[in-house]
Design a protein around this motif. Sequence first.
Motif, PDB file in Angstrom:
ATOM      1  N   THR A 155       0.861  -1.143   0.212  1.00 30.93           N
ATOM      2  CA  THR A 155      -0.139   0.062  -0.016  1.00 30.93           C
ATOM      3  C   THR A 155       0.827   1.157   0.048  1.00 30.93           C
ATOM      4  N   PRO A 156       0.306   2.271  -0.443  1.00 34.81           N
ATOM      5  CA  PRO A 156       0.948   3.497  -0.457  1.00 34.81           C
ATOM      6  C   PRO A 156       0.585   4.633   0.562  1.00 34.81           C
ATOM      7  N   TRP A 157       1.506   5.833   0.806  1.00 36.30           N
ATOM      8  CA  TRP A 157       1.441   6.689   1.834  1.00 36.30           C
ATOM      9  C   TRP A 157       0.449   7.729   1.729  1.00 36.30           C
ATOM     10  N   LYS A 181       2.692  -4.969   3.475  1.00 34.96           N
ATOM     11  CA  LYS A 181       3.896  -4.251   3.428  1.00 34.96           C
ATOM     12  C   LYS A 181       3.312  -2.613   3.231  1.00 34.96           C
ATOM     13  N   GLU A 184       6.839   2.782   3.478  1.00 35.18           N
ATOM     14  CA  GLU A 184       7.921   2.994   4.182  1.00 35.18           C
ATOM     15  C   GLU A 184       7.728   4.271   5.083  1.00 35.18           C
ATOM     16  N   GLY A 219       9.092  -5.094   0.378  1.00 37.46           N
ATOM     17  CA  GLY A 219       8.125  -5.270  -0.945  1.00 37.46           C
ATOM     18  C   GLY A 219       8.503  -6.141  -1.886  1.00 37.46           C
ATOM     19  N   PHE A 233      -1.855  -4.263  -5.197  1.00 30.52           N
ATOM     20  CA  PHE A 233      -1.099  -3.343  -4.992  1.00 30.52           C
ATOM     21  C   PHE A 233      -1.714  -1.984  -5.426  1.00 30.52           C
ATOM     22  N   THR A 234      -1.271  -0.877  -4.468  1.00 37.21           N
ATOM     23  CA  THR A 234      -1.605   0.539  -4.893  1.00 37.21           C
ATOM     24  C   THR A 234      -0.522   1.315  -4.902  1.00 37.21           C
ATOM     25  N   GLY A 235      -0.302   2.101  -5.717  1.00 39.79           N
ATOM     26  CA  GLY A 235       1.025   3.001  -5.931  1.00 39.79           C
ATOM     27  C   GLY A 235       1.212   3.450  -7.122  1.00 39.79           C
ATOM     28  N   GLU A 236       2.561   3.785  -7.498  1.00 39.71           N
ATOM     29  CA  GLU A 236       2.861   4.331  -8.858  1.00 39.71           C
ATOM     30  C   GLU A 236       2.736   3.420  -9.995  1.00 39.71           C
ATOM     31  N   THR A 239       6.060   1.541 -10.361  1.00 41.88           N
ATOM     32  CA  THR A 239       6.245   0.472  -9.175  1.00 41.88           C
ATOM     33  C   THR A 239       5.294  -0.860  -9.742  1.00 41.88           C
ATOM     34  N   LEU A 258      -3.093   2.319  -9.933  1.00 35.41           N
ATOM     35  CA  LEU A 258      -1.953   3.057 -10.127  1.00 35.41           C
ATOM     36  C   LEU A 258      -2.276   4.621 -10.081  1.00 35.41           C
ATOM     37  N   CYS A 291      -4.797  10.232  -5.550  1.00 33.55           N
ATOM     38  CA  CYS A 291      -4.674   9.766  -7.147  1.00 33.55           C
ATOM     39  C   CYS A 291      -6.130  10.231  -7.812  1.00 33.55           C
ATOM     40  N   GLU A 389       1.965  12.604 -13.662  1.00 32.18           N
ATOM     41  CA  GLU A 389       1.439  12.807 -12.292  1.00 32.18           C
ATOM     42  C   GLU A 389       2.238  13.672 -11.319  1.00 32.18           C
TER      43      GLU A 389
HETATM   44  N1  LIG Z   1      -5.532   4.110  -8.313  1.00 32.53           N
HETATM   45  C1  LIG Z   1      -5.480   4.363  -6.817  1.00 32.53           C
HETATM   46  O1  LIG Z   1      -6.418   3.803  -6.243  1.00 32.53           O
HETATM   47  C2  LIG Z   1      -4.193   4.758  -5.825  1.00 32.53           C
HETATM   48  C3  LIG Z   1      -4.627   5.307  -4.569  1.00 32.53           C
HETATM   49  C4  LIG Z   1      -3.727   5.999  -4.096  1.00 32.53           C
HETATM   50  C5  LIG Z   1      -2.320   6.054  -4.598  1.00 32.53           C
HETATM   51  N2  LIG Z   1      -2.071   5.847  -5.965  1.00 32.53           N
HETATM   52  C6  LIG Z   1      -0.804   6.067  -6.492  1.00 32.53           C
HETATM   53  O2  LIG Z   1       0.487   5.671  -5.326  1.00 32.53           O
HETATM   54  C7  LIG Z   1       1.288   6.676  -5.822  1.00 32.53           C
HETATM   55  C8  LIG Z   1       1.762   7.393  -4.452  1.00 32.53           C
HETATM   56  O3  LIG Z   1       2.022   6.354  -3.551  1.00 32.53           O
HETATM   57  P1  LIG Z   1       3.658   5.911  -3.255  1.00 32.53           P
HETATM   58  O4  LIG Z   1       4.500   7.000  -3.632  1.00 32.53           O
HETATM   59  O5  LIG Z   1       3.512   5.112  -1.993  1.00 32.53           O
HETATM   60  O6  LIG Z   1       3.950   4.756  -4.531  1.00 32.53           O
HETATM   61  P2  LIG Z   1       5.098   3.768  -4.582  1.00 32.53           P
HETATM   62  O7  LIG Z   1       4.751   2.915  -6.002  1.00 32.53           O
HETATM   63  O8  LIG Z   1       6.286   4.537  -4.630  1.00 32.53           O
HETATM   64  O9  LIG Z   1       4.963   2.690  -3.305  1.00 32.53           O
HETATM   65  C9  LIG Z   1       3.826   1.948  -3.183  1.00 32.53           C
HETATM   66  C10 LIG Z   1       4.231   0.855  -2.381  1.00 32.53           C
HETATM   67  O10 LIG Z   1       4.991  -0.034  -2.995  1.00 32.53           O
HETATM   68  C11 LIG Z   1       6.093  -0.413  -2.299  1.00 32.53           C
HETATM   69  N3  LIG Z   1       7.082  -0.643  -3.489  1.00 32.53           N
HETATM   70  C12 LIG Z   1       7.878   0.222  -4.175  1.00 32.53           C
HETATM   71  N4  LIG Z   1       8.645  -0.433  -5.069  1.00 32.53           N
HETATM   72  C13 LIG Z   1       8.336  -1.715  -4.922  1.00 32.53           C
HETATM   73  C14 LIG Z   1       8.686  -2.879  -5.380  1.00 32.53           C
HETATM   74  N5  LIG Z   1       9.957  -2.975  -6.424  1.00 32.53           N
HETATM   75  N6  LIG Z   1       8.233  -4.071  -5.086  1.00 32.53           N
HETATM   76  C15 LIG Z   1       7.358  -4.120  -4.167  1.00 32.53           C
HETATM   77  N7  LIG Z   1       6.787  -3.212  -3.530  1.00 32.53           N
HETATM   78  C16 LIG Z   1       7.555  -2.043  -3.992  1.00 32.53           C
HETATM   79  C17 LIG Z   1       6.405   0.762  -1.477  1.00 32.53           C
HETATM   80  O11 LIG Z   1       7.285   0.479  -0.483  1.00 32.53           O
HETATM   81  C18 LIG Z   1       4.953   1.274  -1.152  1.00 32.53           C
HETATM   82  O12 LIG Z   1       4.467   0.288   0.075  1.00 32.53           O
HETATM   83  C19 LIG Z   1       0.792   7.790  -6.691  1.00 32.53           C
HETATM   84  O13 LIG Z   1       1.167   7.439  -8.053  1.00 32.53           O
HETATM   85  C20 LIG Z   1      -0.766   7.570  -6.789  1.00 32.53           C
HETATM   86  O14 LIG Z   1      -1.427   7.768  -7.825  1.00 32.53           O
HETATM   87  C21 LIG Z   1      -3.079   5.367  -6.474  1.00 32.53           C
END
Ligand SMILES: NC(=O)c1ccc[n+]([C@@H]2O[C@H](COP(=O)([O-])OP(=O)(O)OC[C@H]3O[C@@H](n4cnc5c(N)ncnc54)[C@H](O)[C@@H]3O)[C@@H](O)[C@H]2O)c1
Length: 485
Positions: A155-157, A181, A184, A219, A233-236, A239, A258, A291, A389
Amino acid sequence: MVQTVAQTHHARLFIDGAFVESSAGKRFVNINPATEEELGWVEEATKEDVDRAVQAARRALQGPWGRLSIPERIRLVRRIGDLILERREEFARLETLDTGKPYWVAYEHEIPRAAYNFHFFADYLHSVGTEAYQLDAGQLHYAIRRPVGVVGLITPWNLPMVLLTWKMAPALAMGNTVVVKPAELTPLSATLLAEVIKEAGIPDGVVNVVHGFGPNSAGAFLVEHPGVNAISFTGETTTGKTIMANASRNLKRLSFELGGKNPNIIFADADLDEAIDMTLRSSFHNQGEVCLCGSRIYVERPVYEEFLDRFVKRTKELVVGDPFDPKTFVGPLISREHLERVMGYVEIARNEGRILIGGKQPEGLTRGYYLEPTIVVDMPDTCRVMKEEVFGPVVTVSPFDTEEEVIARANDTEYGLSATVWTTNLKRAHRVAHQLEVGMVWINTWFLRDLRTPFGGMKQSGIGREGGMHSVEFYSELTNITVKL
Ligand SMILES: NC(=O)c1ccc[n+]([C@@H]2O[C@H](COP(=O)([O-])OP(=O)(O)OC[C@H]3O[C@@H](n4cnc5c(N)ncnc54)[C@H](O)[C@@H]3O)[C@@H](O)[C@H]2O)c1
Ligand SMILES: O=C/C=C/C=C(\O)C(=O)O
C-alpha cells in the motif's frame, strides 16, 4: 503493560500474532513531515522475516481460520471495524503524524471510512453466492468459492488506513490470510491495526505486517515469494510495472490501482458556485496527494476568466499549516524528497507557463515540507506538468472551446483513472462521460463513493477493479463442479 505504538511511535513487525524486531536488527527512522523531527524507528523486515510471515499465513489457512463458518467470519470482520472506531483518536493522530494530512481529515473522514470498509464487506459477505446451471434433468453444474490463499497487500503513503483496509477487509471476508507491506513513509497506523487484529481475536498468522522498502527489501521479497498466491498493489505506475515483472515468475494473481492525471472539465453552463467549491477539494485535498485529484482543469472559454478569478481568490483563503490546527486545509507534503520532486514540476511550469499563485514555501513555515497551493495557466498541452502525475497541490487551468476538443485533450494521456464533469446539461454530461477513457467519472461532484461500485482505472492507471463483487472475485477462487444425475 506492553506499550502500544500509539505511545511509542516505534513500528515493529507483526508476524504470527507477535510483535517482533527485524531478525537482522535493521531499523530505519520515521520522520514527521510537519516538523522534520524523528517520530520513532521502524523495524525493517529481512527476507527471512518475510518468509516467516508467509509461512505463518499459510499455516493459518489450515488452522481455525480456514474452518470458520461464514457467520463466524462476518462477526470477526465486523469486530475489527468496531475496534477501529473505539481507537479512532489514536488512529487519526498516528495517521496525521505520519502523513501530515489535517487531523480533521483523518478523524472525521478517513478513519471512519477504514472502519466502514470492514463493516461493508462483512455485511456484503451475507449476499455473496455463486452460480448453477442445468441443461437437462440429467446434469447439474454448480460453482463453489474458496479463498485464493495468502495475499500480499502492498500500500501507498497517501491514504494509509483507507487503502490498507480497502484491501484487507475483502481479503479476510473471503477467508484469505494476508501479509501487509505498508509504505515505508507511513508505518504507524498499519502497526496499530495489527494491535486491533490481535484484540479482535483473529487467529495468529491470519494477518502479518512487514515493514520495509520496495526494491531489495520487504516489498520485493513479498512479491517474489513462491508461497504468496496474489498481490494487491496500490502505488505508482512505474512500481506496478516492476511488481508485474517480478510476480510473473510464479504467475501470481494481480490487482493494480496505479497513478492518474485526471481531467476536471467545467462547461459554461455549470453551477459555478458548486464547481468552484468542489474544485478546491479535488485540487488541494490531502495536499493534492490523492490519486483521484483533478489536476488538469479545463474551463469552457465563456466562463474561463470568471472561474479563474474566483478560484484563485478562494485558493488564497485556504489555510496552509499545522495539521493539528482545525483550520488547516493543506498540510505538508509527505517527505523532503517528494517536496523537491513536486518543486521540480513547479519550476518547469514557471518556465513553460505562468504561475498565478503559489509555487513556493509558505511564509513563516520554515520547518516542514510545505508548498503553497499552486495554480498554473498558459501551459502547452505537451508540457510535462500536463502529462505526468505531480501528486502535490499543483493544478493547471486551461480554456477550451468545444466539447469535442476538451474530450480529445482530456483523453490525451497515458493514464485513465478518473474524471469530473461539471454541466447542468445532463444529456451532455452522460454523452461526455461515455467518451472519457477513464475507470470512473464523477458528474457535478467528486470522490462520492458507493463501495459496491467498480473502483479502478484503465490504460496505465491500473489492472482490475476493487469494490463489491469486484473485490469478491479477486479474493476468491471458483471451482465449477458438474454432476451427472
Ligand atoms: N489508483 C489508486 O487507487 C491509487 C490510490 C492511492 C495512490 N495511488 C498512487 O500511488 C502513488 C503514490 O504512492 P507511493 O509513492 O507510495 O507509491 P510507490 O509506488 O512509490 O509505493 C507504493 C508501495 O509499493 C512499495 N514498493 C515500491 N517499490 C516496490 C517493489 N519494487 N516491489 C514491491 N513493492 C514496492 C512501496 O514500499 C510502497 O509500500 C501515486 O502514483 C498515486 O497515484 C493510486
Ligand atoms: O488516492 C487514492 C484514493 C483512493 C480511494 C479509494 O480506493 C476508495 O475510495 O475506495
